[in-house]
Design a protein around this motif. Sequence first.
Motif, PDB file in Angstrom:
ATOM      1  N   ASP A 152       8.675 -18.189   9.126  1.00  0.00           N
ATOM      2  CA  ASP A 152       8.641 -18.284  10.588  1.00  0.00           C
ATOM      3  C   ASP A 152       8.184 -16.977  11.219  1.00  0.00           C
ATOM      4  OD1 ASP A 152       9.505 -20.887  10.465  1.00  0.00           O
ATOM      5  OD2 ASP A 152      11.619 -20.386  10.753  1.00  0.00           O
ATOM      6  N   ALA A 153       8.652 -15.857  10.665  1.00  0.00           N
ATOM      7  CA  ALA A 153       8.271 -14.562  11.214  1.00  0.00           C
ATOM      8  C   ALA A 153       6.771 -14.321  11.060  1.00  0.00           C
ATOM      9  CB  ALA A 153       9.059 -13.450  10.534  1.00  0.00           C
ATOM     10  N   LEU A 154       6.211 -14.729   9.922  1.00  0.00           N
ATOM     11  CA  LEU A 154       4.773 -14.541   9.713  1.00  0.00           C
ATOM     12  C   LEU A 154       3.961 -15.456  10.620  1.00  0.00           C
ATOM     13  CD1 LEU A 154       2.634 -13.048   8.064  1.00  0.00           C
ATOM     14  CD2 LEU A 154       2.726 -14.908   6.400  1.00  0.00           C
ATOM     15  N   SER A 196      -0.062  -5.256   7.279  1.00  0.00           N
ATOM     16  CA  SER A 196       1.238  -4.596   7.482  1.00  0.00           C
ATOM     17  C   SER A 196       2.336  -5.625   7.740  1.00  0.00           C
ATOM     18  CB  SER A 196       1.159  -3.594   8.636  1.00  0.00           C
ATOM     19  OG  SER A 196       0.663  -4.219   9.810  1.00  0.00           O
ATOM     20  N   ASP A 197       2.002  -6.737   8.419  1.00  0.00           N
ATOM     21  CA  ASP A 197       2.992  -7.796   8.628  1.00  0.00           C
ATOM     22  C   ASP A 197       3.368  -8.457   7.307  1.00  0.00           C
ATOM     23  OD1 ASP A 197       3.069  -7.433  11.377  1.00  0.00           O
ATOM     24  OD2 ASP A 197       1.439  -8.845  11.735  1.00  0.00           O
ATOM     25  N   LEU A 198       2.386  -8.696   6.451  1.00  0.00           N
ATOM     26  CA  LEU A 198       2.671  -9.272   5.138  1.00  0.00           C
ATOM     27  C   LEU A 198       3.609  -8.370   4.350  1.00  0.00           C
ATOM     28  CD1 LEU A 198      -0.959 -10.403   4.231  1.00  0.00           C
ATOM     29  CD2 LEU A 198       0.970 -11.941   4.615  1.00  0.00           C
ATOM     30  N   GLU A 199       3.340  -7.072   4.377  1.00  0.00           N
ATOM     31  CA  GLU A 199       4.155  -6.120   3.632  1.00  0.00           C
ATOM     32  C   GLU A 199       5.580  -6.051   4.172  1.00  0.00           C
ATOM     33  OE1 GLU A 199       0.501  -3.063   2.430  1.00  0.00           O
ATOM     34  OE2 GLU A 199       1.653  -2.766   4.271  1.00  0.00           O
ATOM     35  N   ALA A 200       5.706  -6.159   5.482  1.00  0.00           N
ATOM     36  CA  ALA A 200       7.025  -6.002   6.101  1.00  0.00           C
ATOM     37  C   ALA A 200       7.881  -7.256   6.004  1.00  0.00           C
ATOM     38  CB  ALA A 200       6.855  -5.598   7.567  1.00  0.00           C
ATOM     39  N   LEU A 201       7.248  -8.433   5.914  1.00  0.00           N
ATOM     40  CA  LEU A 201       7.995  -9.682   6.075  1.00  0.00           C
ATOM     41  C   LEU A 201       8.239 -10.453   4.793  1.00  0.00           C
ATOM     42  CD1 LEU A 201       6.224 -10.999   9.304  1.00  0.00           C
ATOM     43  CD2 LEU A 201       8.478  -9.927   9.143  1.00  0.00           C
ATOM     44  N   GLU A 202       7.663 -10.032   3.685  1.00  0.00           N
ATOM     45  CA  GLU A 202       7.741 -10.860   2.477  1.00  0.00           C
ATOM     46  C   GLU A 202       9.172 -11.203   2.095  1.00  0.00           C
ATOM     47  OE1 GLU A 202       6.040 -11.142  -2.070  1.00  0.00           O
ATOM     48  OE2 GLU A 202       6.089  -9.194  -1.094  1.00  0.00           O
ATOM     49  N   PHE A 203      10.089 -10.258   2.214  1.00  0.00           N
ATOM     50  CA  PHE A 203      11.470 -10.504   1.795  1.00  0.00           C
ATOM     51  C   PHE A 203      12.409 -10.690   2.980  1.00  0.00           C
ATOM     52  CE2 PHE A 203       9.439  -8.054  -1.627  1.00  0.00           C
ATOM     53  CZ  PHE A 203       9.555  -8.988  -2.646  1.00  0.00           C
ATOM     54  N   ARG A 260       0.831  -1.209   0.000  1.00  0.00           N
ATOM     55  CA  ARG A 260       0.000   0.000   0.000  1.00  0.00           C
ATOM     56  C   ARG A 260       0.870   1.265   0.000  1.00  0.00           C
ATOM     57  NH1 ARG A 260      -3.261  -1.417   5.331  1.00  0.00           N
ATOM     58  NH2 ARG A 260      -1.163  -2.183   5.800  1.00  0.00           N
ATOM     59  N   PRO A 261       0.376   2.323  -0.616  1.00  0.00           N
ATOM     60  CA  PRO A 261       1.103   3.598  -0.535  1.00  0.00           C
ATOM     61  C   PRO A 261       0.992   4.198   0.858  1.00  0.00           C
ATOM     62  CG  PRO A 261      -1.009   3.925  -1.610  1.00  0.00           C
ATOM     63  CD  PRO A 261      -0.850   2.439  -1.413  1.00  0.00           C
ATOM     64  N   SER A 262       1.862   5.115   1.153  1.00  0.00           N
ATOM     65  CA  SER A 262       1.845   5.786   2.449  1.00  0.00           C
ATOM     66  C   SER A 262       0.558   6.601   2.605  1.00  0.00           C
ATOM     67  CB  SER A 262       3.067   6.691   2.565  1.00  0.00           C
ATOM     68  OG  SER A 262       2.928   7.606   3.628  1.00  0.00           O
ATOM     69  N   ARG A 263      -0.005   6.593   3.817  1.00  0.00           N
ATOM     70  CA  ARG A 263      -1.200   7.381   4.084  1.00  0.00           C
ATOM     71  C   ARG A 263      -0.915   8.874   3.911  1.00  0.00           C
ATOM     72  NH1 ARG A 263      -5.775   6.247   7.439  1.00  0.00           N
ATOM     73  NH2 ARG A 263      -4.688   4.404   8.230  1.00  0.00           N
TER      74      ARG A 263
END
Length: 769
Positions: free
Chosen positions: A464-466, A451-458, A349-352
């Motif tokens: 494990d983190a997800l 937000s977790d999906l966006e932060a953890l994909e790479f 998502r783009p920044s608010r």
Amino acid sequence: MSRYCRGRGARQNGGGTEIDLQGLSVPNLANNIAGKGRFVDQRTKLGMRRLNRGPLVSMLLAGVALPGVALADPTYDIFETLERPSLNFYGSPGLVDMPTAHALPDGQLAIGVSNFAGMTRTTLTFQATPRLSASFRYVGIRDWTDVVPGNFDTYRDRSFDLRYMLKKEGAFWPAITVGLQDFAGTGIYAGEYVVATKTFDNTLLPGRVKVTGGLGWGRLGSYGSIGAPFGGNRGSFVGGSTGGKPSFDQWFRGSAAPFAGVEWAVNDRWTLKAEYSSDAYETEDGSREIFTRKSQFNFGTEYQYSDGLRLGAYYLYGSEIGVNLQYQLNPRKPLTPVKITPVAPLKVRPSRATSPAAWDTQWAASTNQQRSLRDQVKEVLDASGLSLVALTLDSAKAELRLRNDRYQAPAVAVGRGARALAWVLPASVETFRIVLVEEGLAQSAVTLRRSDLEALEFDPQAADALLAVAGIGEATPRLPGAMENDDLYPDFAWSIGPYLSPSYFDPEEPVRLDGGVEVTASYRPAPGWTVAGGLKHRLFGSVGDKTTPSNSRLPTVRTEGPRYAREGETIIDNAYVSKQWKPGNDLYARVTAGYLERMFGGVSAELLWKPVNSNLALGVEANYVKQRDYDGALGFLDYSVATGHVSAYYAFGGGYHGQLDVGRYLAGDVGATVTLTREFTNGWKVGGFFTITDVSAEEFGEGSFDKGINLTIPIGWFLGEPDKRSLSTTIRPIQRDGGARLQVPGRLYEQVRSGHRNSLEDQWSRVWE
């Protein structure tokens, strides 16, 4: 309503599978998200999720599983092959006729076929744990007379082995294994042993040398005895008239004798073997005169033809030539690596602050906009082989209910469902709740923050983190006010194709086979409801050629199988109505009525308690059935019975599962069935079971009690494509009437647990695929 016509029917004996192979045309958006290319919808209809019974698995064991055998494979793993033990004439890790101490690789399946002096042994061995292995053996012995009741040109016998590695090989210590051979058969090959094996890599000879020494009892202690270390006496033949019972009182009793041998792997292809045998072959080299034993030394050479196939030729006991064919495979290594269509990166998502309009929530008040979003999510899921069941939206959260028709790993469905939501839904939706639905039953709910999906994909530890921040919990039976997928119901599916139905281990003819044409159909008017059935027309076969009347002392609920095969040319295999639902949290229910299987029809009801996060499940099933007429039409015989079980299921972890069923069986006997199964992450299952009831061994007849092996193989293991279908078979040494359980389509436990926490966590590493 949808209609599917398939060219290949494959359902067997009351279960079944239907597959629809249709190219899907999807919008560019769906293609971009799920991966560009042509997508194939492989939807499995009805509760027919498996190809049941033996024919296809029999072909697997006989040849389908051997595509690598057709041509020598120069690319196989040389080092792994050198580490892998070869099999002896009993189909267990060994030299020629004697065992060695090394174990097969964990999870390995091995098939050995050996022959010498008119004795043929066919053995299936499974390395159930890194230290424990089990074997089932079927043998044919020429000119075997005066030993068992009756005279046979070729006597046929079944037996089981167990081996346990007490100590793995180390730098100085050898591997040490203890084994029980033919511990639950008629005892023709009964023996026990303790054996040690040491590997020497840096010797004067090139290649690798393994030296083995051991001490044997029973058959393996019949020549060159050094005494009876644990006392006791035993004969050379320990089985009774019915066989099948463990002879606990004779294990490691009587005379013991040493054996030894050496194995030299000259290179990655050729191996030489020599051994000193402690088996006197008293029965065979006596009044039976099957062969003349002139020496206790055996010699052989083996050639590793491919990664799986090994061939050997031998000179045994100073008088005989023998051959051995060995094939090994590991469920973890598919014949064709499964290829999953890659997906595009997660849409972030783009920044608010920079794009406030993207975060606007006015869309949530518009029914039309919500339905448009549902349709877009549906298209994306369709492209990945998933089906949207229902979707609920508000400005901050979404609940997606989906049906997984393609992937063995439910985590793949969860990951792709989350990715579809992230691509389609407005930026304001932060919480995704993904509910897996199977046959109309909500299995579990996985809650993820966008937000977790966006932060953890790479992230290097993305899976494990997800999992650490995901929630896995109970799903409500239905979702009030949800936008449902109107295309799912009503649903009609049918298939037509060939079938094979085998019968095993008849002393007169070890393998009998019927084959013909089968038509199956199913109709689902609403979630949880199924109307289904199947017709078979036999075109050829030999199962019904056995005309010897059943000698059972019990009601003939299974032993009249040949008569069913003989008198029913065109039959109703099954025809039933089923309803499944969730009466409450952690509870699942089923009622099925009709012609439930080939031999019985009636009513079956089941209630299962299975919390999403629990290793334990409890169930109760009650049935009232009548025996069907032999001709396979609509009629019934006079025999009826009330049968049912209370069941406990437990997941031990690491893919090991246990099941205990206590209750009343079809012949009216009361007892319990114990089942232990190992399940691999790709869908392979290998298990064993035994049933003890209040029927005595004499009343039960040959085999003493019911026991056998269950084997399930995922279709994707062959095809190299994601596929939820599987082949299933049960291998029984003998089918009798005691301990016979009703075959009911759509039992709940396997269906329900496939989407619970254990199944999700076991394959969570695939959530990003």
